[in-house]
Design a protein around this motif. Structure first.
Motif, mmCIF file in Angstrom:
data_model
loop_
_atom_site.group_PDB
_atom_site.id
_atom_site.type_symbol
_atom_site.label_atom_id
_atom_site.label_comp_id
_atom_site.label_asym_id
_atom_site.label_seq_id
_atom_site.Cartn_x
_atom_site.Cartn_y
_atom_site.Cartn_z
ATOM 1 N N TYR A 136 -8.007 -69.848 -115.900
ATOM 2 C CA TYR A 136 -8.536 -71.346 -114.972
ATOM 3 C C TYR A 136 -8.036 -72.431 -115.934
ATOM 4 O O TYR A 136 -7.218 -73.380 -116.050
ATOM 5 C CB TYR A 136 -9.512 -71.079 -114.287
ATOM 6 C CG TYR A 136 -10.110 -72.810 -113.428
ATOM 7 C CD1 TYR A 136 -9.175 -73.866 -112.987
ATOM 8 C CD2 TYR A 136 -10.918 -74.266 -114.151
ATOM 9 C CE1 TYR A 136 -9.257 -74.127 -112.355
ATOM 10 C CE2 TYR A 136 -11.471 -75.046 -113.676
ATOM 11 C CZ TYR A 136 -10.651 -74.919 -112.654
ATOM 12 O OH TYR A 136 -10.682 -76.488 -112.162
ATOM 13 N N GLU B 234 -14.047 -76.528 -106.976
ATOM 14 C CA GLU B 234 -12.373 -76.892 -107.052
ATOM 15 C C GLU B 234 -12.217 -75.434 -107.965
ATOM 16 O O GLU B 234 -10.847 -75.347 -108.173
ATOM 17 C CB GLU B 234 -12.684 -78.074 -108.530
ATOM 18 C CG GLU B 234 -12.761 -79.223 -108.021
ATOM 19 C CD GLU B 234 -12.726 -80.581 -108.635
ATOM 20 O OE1 GLU B 234 -12.749 -80.456 -110.015
ATOM 21 O OE2 GLU B 234 -13.273 -81.946 -108.077
ATOM 22 N N ALA C 161 -11.502 -73.122 -105.142
ATOM 23 C CA ALA C 161 -10.704 -73.597 -104.465
ATOM 24 C C ALA C 161 -9.392 -72.731 -105.194
ATOM 25 O O ALA C 161 -8.577 -72.509 -104.556
ATOM 26 C CB ALA C 161 -10.760 -74.825 -103.839
ATOM 27 N N TRP C 162 -9.311 -73.372 -106.482
ATOM 28 C CA TRP C 162 -7.892 -72.947 -107.309
ATOM 29 C C TRP C 162 -8.018 -70.958 -106.815
ATOM 30 O O TRP C 162 -7.011 -70.804 -106.820
ATOM 31 C CB TRP C 162 -8.012 -73.114 -109.061
ATOM 32 C CG TRP C 162 -6.903 -72.535 -110.088
ATOM 33 C CD1 TRP C 162 -6.287 -73.261 -109.600
ATOM 34 C CD2 TRP C 162 -6.879 -71.748 -110.899
ATOM 35 N NE1 TRP C 162 -5.060 -72.946 -110.481
ATOM 36 C CE2 TRP C 162 -5.939 -71.319 -111.182
ATOM 37 C CE3 TRP C 162 -6.857 -70.687 -111.128
ATOM 38 C CZ2 TRP C 162 -4.903 -70.659 -111.484
ATOM 39 C CZ3 TRP C 162 -6.583 -68.913 -110.662
ATOM 40 C CH2 TRP C 162 -5.475 -69.709 -111.637
ATOM 41 N N TYR C 163 -9.167 -70.149 -107.492
ATOM 42 C CA TYR C 163 -9.189 -69.235 -107.160
ATOM 43 C C TYR C 163 -8.430 -68.262 -105.792
ATOM 44 O O TYR C 163 -7.652 -67.769 -105.781
ATOM 45 C CB TYR C 163 -10.293 -68.318 -107.200
ATOM 46 C CG TYR C 163 -10.817 -68.944 -108.458
ATOM 47 C CD1 TYR C 163 -10.127 -68.122 -110.018
ATOM 48 C CD2 TYR C 163 -11.928 -68.109 -108.782
ATOM 49 C CE1 TYR C 163 -10.478 -68.064 -110.949
ATOM 50 C CE2 TYR C 163 -12.970 -68.380 -109.619
ATOM 51 C CZ TYR C 163 -12.147 -68.081 -111.005
ATOM 52 O OH TYR C 163 -12.812 -67.729 -112.825
ATOM 53 N N LYS C 164 -9.066 -69.210 -104.404
ATOM 54 C CA LYS C 164 -8.393 -68.929 -102.939
ATOM 55 C C LYS C 164 -6.790 -69.717 -103.078
ATOM 56 O O LYS C 164 -6.031 -68.983 -102.369
ATOM 57 C CB LYS C 164 -8.954 -70.021 -101.892
ATOM 58 C CG LYS C 164 -9.212 -69.909 -100.516
ATOM 59 C CD LYS C 164 -9.667 -70.307 -100.043
ATOM 60 C CE LYS C 164 -9.431 -69.857 -98.430
ATOM 61 N NZ LYS C 164 -9.847 -68.709 -98.075
ATOM 62 N N ALA C 165 -6.076 -70.720 -104.341
ATOM 63 C CA ALA C 165 -5.464 -70.917 -104.266
ATOM 64 C C ALA C 165 -4.074 -69.699 -104.832
ATOM 65 O O ALA C 165 -3.101 -69.476 -104.000
ATOM 66 C CB ALA C 165 -5.105 -72.134 -104.259
ATOM 67 N N GLN C 166 -4.922 -69.344 -105.394
ATOM 68 C CA GLN C 166 -4.236 -67.597 -105.866
ATOM 69 C C GLN C 166 -3.818 -66.636 -105.132
ATOM 70 O O GLN C 166 -3.818 -65.406 -105.845
ATOM 71 C CB GLN C 166 -4.813 -67.442 -107.586
ATOM 72 C CG GLN C 166 -4.440 -69.397 -108.231
ATOM 73 C CD GLN C 166 -3.667 -70.161 -108.120
ATOM 74 O OE1 GLN C 166 -2.118 -69.448 -108.422
ATOM 75 N NE2 GLN C 166 -3.413 -70.922 -108.089
ATOM 76 N N GLY C 167 -5.040 -66.808 -104.124
ATOM 77 C CA GLY C 167 -4.987 -65.655 -103.232
ATOM 78 C C GLY C 167 -5.851 -64.466 -104.127
ATOM 79 O O GLY C 167 -5.866 -63.346 -103.031
#
Length: 338
Positions: free
Chosen positions: A150, A306, A309-315
């Motif tokens: 991250y 946040e 959310a970044w982890y989720k956006a990366q799948g």
């Protein structure tokens, strides 16, 4: 006063002085998982200074090579508490109700050193001199789905770099990352202060900069426990937290003024010595990198929202994430601003 009354008064006085912990009884054992870094300092200080013992707690500190296995160990019961960066694995387990956040770990804070960017000598000679230069290069971390990865994404965002041009190398342990830096198999790496300086001090790499100085202030480390621990051993957990937070305040006061500015206080040398002993590192190396701990372990919830959310956006995270529900509202202390 009769002998019986004198004995009764002595027993009552001793019990009250000990905070209602009965002398002579075996201490409650708590297994704490940490990475071999300064992030484990509150556990080191609380154990060394007797803050846990005051609460009738005996802490067994267990070291791990990276953050992700700590979340798994706490969820499975192999550890009772953990203190490290919150990984995608942590959020997946917490979303299933297995884990609870209790407070903050280290903060990325100006003037302090927690997570650093380190460049190989080969890449430095080829022109990689600042974080602005990391685009198109290979960056090593211990594991994907971690605050280290991250951090690379935040650096790319801050300096207008296309994150997708950076090749992420997940090398599983800090020694492996250090070897890759020294050998030039990676151009740069993101590591916590102790493993970073272990390479830099030997001349195997150069320091590019610290997240706390180069990127916006943030929290991405925390101390946490299992939901089972919260429900089944609440008294033990409460006493552990008293000792842990006392150590956080002790660490904070050793290196920070009332406004969060870096300075050495009266206990700085003592605390650095405790860290050096527990991490098996030279005192001179510990002095080079001091992280910031909030004296109460307060949480900035939005930072973890946040991060998730970044982890989720990366799948990396499956399903919906409710960070607020992952925080133990009974014991956590919240703050809205850094």
């Amino acid at each position: 006063m009769t002998p019986m009354r004198a004995m009764t008064a002595l027993i009552l006085g001793t019990s009250l002085a000990a905070g209602a912990i009965t002398p002579g009884l075996a201490a409650d054992t708590v297994k704490a998982g940490v990475v071999r870094s300064m992030g484990g300092s509150p556990n080191f200080v609380a154990k060394d200074k007797g803050f846990f013992a005051e609460q009738g707690i005996d802490v067994d500190i267990i070291f791990f090579d990276s953050a992700q296995p700590i979340a798994v160990a706490v969820a499975s019961g192999d550890c009772d508490v953990g203190a490290t960066g919150l990984t995608a694995a942590f959020f997946n387990l917490a979303s299933q109700g297995a884990l609870k956040i209790l407070g903050s770990g280290t903060w990325e804070h100006p003037g302090f050193q927690s997570i650093g960017f380190v460049v190989s000598n080969q890449a430095y000679a080829a022109g990689l001199h600042t974080l602005k230069d990391i685009g198109g290069h290979k960056g090593a971390i211990t594991q994907t789905g971690s605050p280290l990865q991250y951090g690379i994404a935040l650096a790319a965002k801050t300096f207008g770099i296309d994150y997708n041009t950076i090749q992420i190398l997940a090398l599983q342990s800090n020694p492996n990352v250090g070897t890759a830096l020294t050998g030039g198999q990676t151009d740069f790496a993101v590591q916590t202060v102790v493993p970073a300086y272990a390479v830099v001090q030997k001349g195997g790499a150069k320091l590019l900069g610290w997240e706390g100085d180069e990127l916006p202030p943030q929290q991405n480390e925390a101390f946490f426990t299992s939901t089972k621990m919260v429900n089944e051993r609440p008294d033990v957990l409460k006493r552990y937290l008293i000792g842990y937070r006392k150590a956080m305040a002790y660490f904070h006061d050793a290196f920070s003024d009332a406004n969060g500015k870096r300075r050495d206080g009266a206990n700085a040398e003592e605390v650095m010595g405790i860290a050096a002993k527990n991490l098996d590192q030279p005192l001179a190396q510990i002095k080079l990198g001091i992280p910031f701990f909030d004296p109460q372990g307060r949480l900035v919830e939005q930072d973890f929202v946040e991060l998730a959310a970044w982890y989720k956006a990366q799948g990396m995270i499956k399903g919906d994430i409710d960070v607020h529900a992952m925080i133990d509202q009974r014991d956590a202390i919240m703050v809205s601003a850094k």
